[in-house]
Design an enzyme around this catalytic site. Structure first.
Site, mmCIF file in Angstrom:
data_model
loop_
_atom_site.group_PDB
_atom_site.id
_atom_site.type_symbol
_atom_site.label_atom_id
_atom_site.label_comp_id
_atom_site.label_asym_id
_atom_site.label_seq_id
_atom_site.Cartn_x
_atom_site.Cartn_y
_atom_site.Cartn_z
ATOM 1 N N THR A 1 12.381 -6.437 32.742
ATOM 2 C CA THR A 1 12.960 -5.221 32.169
ATOM 3 C C THR A 1 14.398 -5.084 32.665
ATOM 4 O OG1 THR A 1 12.311 -3.799 34.025
ATOM 5 C CG2 THR A 1 10.693 -4.103 32.248
ATOM 6 N N TYR B 254 1.700 2.220 46.534
ATOM 7 C CA TYR B 254 1.652 1.556 45.227
ATOM 8 C C TYR B 254 0.470 0.604 45.147
ATOM 9 C CZ TYR B 254 2.975 -1.423 41.302
ATOM 10 O OH TYR B 254 2.974 -2.122 40.118
ATOM 11 N N ASP C 101 4.127 10.208 25.807
ATOM 12 C CA ASP C 101 4.998 10.029 26.953
ATOM 13 C C ASP C 101 5.285 11.393 27.559
ATOM 14 O OD1 ASP C 101 6.708 7.379 27.853
ATOM 15 O OD2 ASP C 101 7.648 9.238 28.524
ATOM 16 N N ASP D 40 1.969 15.561 30.612
ATOM 17 C CA ASP D 40 1.989 15.078 31.984
ATOM 18 C C ASP D 40 0.614 14.501 32.272
ATOM 19 O OD1 ASP D 40 2.024 14.628 34.700
ATOM 20 O OD2 ASP D 40 2.824 16.590 35.232
ATOM 21 N N LYS E 137 -2.758 0.884 42.507
ATOM 22 C CA LYS E 137 -3.098 -0.143 41.529
ATOM 23 C C LYS E 137 -4.453 -0.770 41.829
ATOM 24 C CE LYS E 137 0.382 -0.046 38.654
ATOM 25 N NZ LYS E 137 0.179 0.345 37.231
#
Length: 230
Positions: free
Chosen positions: A183, A148, A36, A59, A152
């Site tokens: 979430t 976005y 992460d 990163d 994707k």
């Protein structure tokens, strides 16, 4: 499905989906490399790791950072590209360079950088499973979601290209297209929606495990919709 004796690299491991995927692979016996960007959040989620959980931070937009973070001696059998990001709200003609670069970096360049680090070892072993997380929004452009959706969509095309390149070398590459994931953040952002119609991280983790297993040995270049009841 068992993954005993296998090592799985999970990016975005401190996020909601990353934690669900890590838990599923751990229960199935896999050793984990948990990556992460934020090492504090990573250690908060997993403590200091253990013999079966190695914690690394990088990163993913930086190829050198990824190469330096991954253990040089690690054999990685499964790569789960879970890390990503989401931004919306601007029409294409008003999209800031920062937003465009962020979406392409987090969602698409991260896949390329992880492939650079991991695929050579898989080729040497003659075996590997790669599961990418795209999105249903990558199938078509949506208003105020251009960056976005484009990022994707790029993940889907990268999955197809990698599959065409690697399928004859013992490596399966596929991707998953979630709808809205249940979430805490999405519940807060969409208070009027019914989260029972969304996809839980655990349900998505089940699909990731299937694609990473030998049960999916004949599946190549697939983009699998996991939409719940949306």
């Amino acid at each position: 499905m068992t993954f005993r004796g296998k090592t799985c690299l999970i990016t975005g491991a401190a996020g909601n989906l990353g934690r669900a995927v890590a838990g599923a692979f751990s229960s199935a016996g896999a050793s984990l490399i948990l990556l992460d960007r934020d090492h504090k959040v990573l250690h908060s989620a997993y403590g200091n790791g253990d013999a079966r959980k190695r914690l690394v931070h990088a990163d993913l937009r930086d190829a050198q950072s990824v190469a330096q973070a991954l253990p040089a001696d690690a054999r990685i059998d499964v790569l789960c590209n879970i890390a990503g990001g989401f931004r919306m709200g601007q029409p294409v003609h008003e999209t800031a360079d920062e937003t465009w670069d962020l979406m392409l970096g987090l969602n698409a360049k991260s896949v390329i950088n992880c492939a650079r680090a991991v695929v050579p070892g898989m080729l040497a072993a003659g075996y590997g499973k790669i599961v990418n997380i795209a999105a249903l929004a990558g199938l078509s452009g949506k208003a105020n979601m251009g960056a976005y959706s484009a990022s994707k969509s790029a993940v889907i095309r990268l999955t197809e290209s990698m599959s065409a390149e690697l399928r004859d070398k013992g490596i399966n590459v596929n991707c998953i297209l979630p709808s809205i994931i249940d979430t805490p953040q999405n519940r807060e952002d969409l208070p009027k929606a019914d989260p029972r119609r969304w996809v839980t991280p655990e349900a998505l983790a089940d699909v990731v495990l299937f694609l990473a297993s030998d049960a999916a040995r004949a599946v190549h270049g697939a983009a699998i919709s996991v939409s719940g009841l949306v």
